[in-house]
Scaffold this motif. Structure first.
Motif, PDB file in Angstrom:
ATOM      1  N   GLN A  93       0.871  -1.174   0.000  1.00 35.81           N
ATOM      2  CA  GLN A  93       0.000   0.000   0.000  1.00 35.81           C
ATOM      3  C   GLN A  93       0.907   1.223   0.000  1.00 35.81           C
ATOM      4  O   GLN A  93       1.803   1.333   0.834  1.00 35.81           O
ATOM      5  N   GLU A  94       0.650   2.121  -0.925  1.00 37.78           N
ATOM      6  CA  GLU A  94       1.524   3.273  -1.084  1.00 37.78           C
ATOM      7  C   GLU A  94       0.691   4.551  -1.161  1.00 37.78           C
ATOM      8  O   GLU A  94      -0.143   4.702  -2.049  1.00 37.78           O
ATOM      9  N   LEU A  95       0.923   5.464  -0.226  1.00 40.84           N
ATOM     10  CA  LEU A  95       0.217   6.742  -0.167  1.00 40.84           C
ATOM     11  C   LEU A  95       1.205   7.874  -0.364  1.00 40.84           C
ATOM     12  O   LEU A  95       2.245   7.925   0.296  1.00 40.84           O
ATOM     13  N   LYS A  96       0.884   8.792  -1.274  1.00 42.25           N
ATOM     14  CA  LYS A  96       1.716   9.962  -1.498  1.00 42.25           C
ATOM     15  C   LYS A  96       0.869  11.214  -1.341  1.00 42.25           C
ATOM     16  O   LYS A  96      -0.240  11.291  -1.866  1.00 42.25           O
ATOM     17  N   MET A  97       1.385  12.185  -0.602  1.00 40.20           N
ATOM     18  CA  MET A  97       0.678  13.435  -0.363  1.00 40.20           C
ATOM     19  C   MET A  97       1.688  14.515   0.000  1.00 40.20           C
ATOM     20  O   MET A  97       2.790  14.214   0.485  1.00 40.20           O
ATOM     21  N   PRO A  98       1.353  15.798  -0.246  1.00 40.41           N
ATOM     22  CA  PRO A  98       2.305  16.888   0.010  1.00 40.41           C
ATOM     23  C   PRO A  98       2.813  16.930   1.443  1.00 40.41           C
ATOM     24  O   PRO A  98       3.958  17.306   1.692  1.00 40.41           O
ATOM     25  N   GLU A  99       1.965  16.554   2.407  1.00 36.39           N
ATOM     26  CA  GLU A  99       2.361  16.618   3.814  1.00 36.39           C
ATOM     27  C   GLU A  99       3.414  15.577   4.188  1.00 36.39           C
ATOM     28  O   GLU A  99       4.059  15.688   5.239  1.00 36.39           O
ATOM     29  N   LEU A 100       3.581  14.551   3.346  1.00 33.94           N
ATOM     30  CA  LEU A 100       4.561  13.496   3.602  1.00 33.94           C
ATOM     31  C   LEU A 100       5.554  13.455   2.446  1.00 33.94           C
ATOM     32  O   LEU A 100       5.332  12.769   1.444  1.00 33.94           O
ATOM     33  N   PRO A 101       6.653  14.192   2.542  1.00 36.49           N
ATOM     34  CA  PRO A 101       7.619  14.265   1.438  1.00 36.49           C
ATOM     35  C   PRO A 101       8.113  12.900   0.973  1.00 36.49           C
ATOM     36  O   PRO A 101       8.341  12.685  -0.219  1.00 36.49           O
ATOM     37  N   THR A 102       8.284  11.971   1.908  1.00 39.06           N
ATOM     38  CA  THR A 102       8.775  10.637   1.546  1.00 39.06           C
ATOM     39  C   THR A 102       7.640   9.659   1.280  1.00 39.06           C
ATOM     40  O   THR A 102       7.881   8.520   0.897  1.00 39.06           O
ATOM     41  N   GLY A 103       6.397  10.090   1.510  1.00 33.52           N
ATOM     42  CA  GLY A 103       5.267   9.197   1.311  1.00 33.52           C
ATOM     43  C   GLY A 103       5.151   8.170   2.420  1.00 33.52           C
ATOM     44  O   GLY A 103       5.920   8.171   3.388  1.00 33.52           O
ATOM     45  N   LEU A 104       4.188   7.269   2.278  1.00 32.05           N
ATOM     46  CA  LEU A 104       3.986   6.197   3.243  1.00 32.05           C
ATOM     47  C   LEU A 104       3.790   4.904   2.469  1.00 32.05           C
ATOM     48  O   LEU A 104       2.885   4.787   1.655  1.00 32.05           O
TER      49      LEU A 104
END
Length: 259
Positions: free
Chosen positions: A80-91
């Motif tokens: 599962q891969e989440l990318k968003m501006p608040e997380l520069p490295t993603g999750l």
């Protein structure tokens, strides 16, 4: 077909005429996978494939717990891969192990408002340590596919500003979703609401992602490419009809979840 051992026979003696899940052994002591017991001529039998050894691990952004093994009739690997501006490295969450029940493969991705993307990929296999192979990293951004969707993302206390989003790659559907708290199991405990582009496999989902969020989704008609002859845009840069679509989609999704 192999006979059950004496101990298991006594355990299920009262289940005559019924079926039950169990673990059984064949001659030589080899363990068989979970299977179905069948009553035939007053003797119990089970039919099954030999169990497999699967790798078992859980990782967050590459930081993994100590790996171990488990036994089942199949193995799984999940990303599962989440990318968003608040997380520069993603999750990125990665899991390997033995499925609870039957393993079902599923892969989907979505691009939402607020520059948020989510990718899910669960694969099943049926060989010893077949889930050993490392999981594929996120793919290179795909080309635009000609589909436009209304994009929005809203969390508690954060407004939703809709925009028209150009879809890419296999994301050819316009999706709307609502995420509720999976721990509370309350359909009114809404955490996030969003719309955007998605693969067809992301339509009509009802599942838990990111360990604690229960998502419901449905797909709607895509938007046509913006035209210079459409009605004048409002403060969001969109025609009024597009802006008013957002609360309608959210309302429909809430009704779908509740009923």
């Amino acid at each position: 077909m192999v006979s059950l051992d004496q101990e298991l026979f006594h355990y299920i003696l009262g289940l005559r005429g019924s079926m039950k899940k169990c673990r059984c052994q064949k001659e030589g002591g080899a363990t068989l996978a979970v299977s179905t017991i069948i009553l035939r001529n007053e003797s119990f039998y089970c039919s099954s494939k030999e169990s497999l050894t699967c790798e078992s691990s859980s990782c967050i952004n590459g930081d993994c717990q100590t790996s171990s093994t488990c036994e089942a009739s199949s193995c799984f690997s999940e990303t599962q891969e989440l990318k968003m501006p608040e997380l520069p490295t993603g999750l990125t969450l990665q899991k390997k192990g033995c499925p609870v029940g039957e393993c079902t493969g599923l892969a989907f991705s979505a691009t939402l408002g607020g520059q948020r993307t989510f990718r899910y990929d669960q694969q099943c296999c049926d060989g010893d340590k077949c889930n050993h192979t490392g999981m594929q990293p996120s793919q290179v951004p795909a080309k635009e596919n000609g589909v436009w969707c209304l994009a929005c993302y809203m969390e508690a206390g954060m407004p939703c500003i809709p925009t028209l989003l150009k879809c890419t790659g296999n994301e050819t559907k316009c999706v709307s979703f609502i995420g509720t708290d999976a721990v509370s199991n309350n359909p009114l405990s809404v955490r996030v609401v969003g719309t955007g582009c998605a693969t067809e496999s992301a339509c009509n989902l009802n599942m838990i992602v990111l360990e604690s969020m229960h998502i419901h989704s449905f797909c709607s008609s895509r938007f046509s490419e913006p035209s210079t002859t459409t009605s004048a845009p409002d403060s969001t840069g969109l025609p009024p009809t597009s802006t008013s679509t957002v609360p309608v989609l959210i309302s429909l999704l809430l009704l779908k979840v509740l009923f």
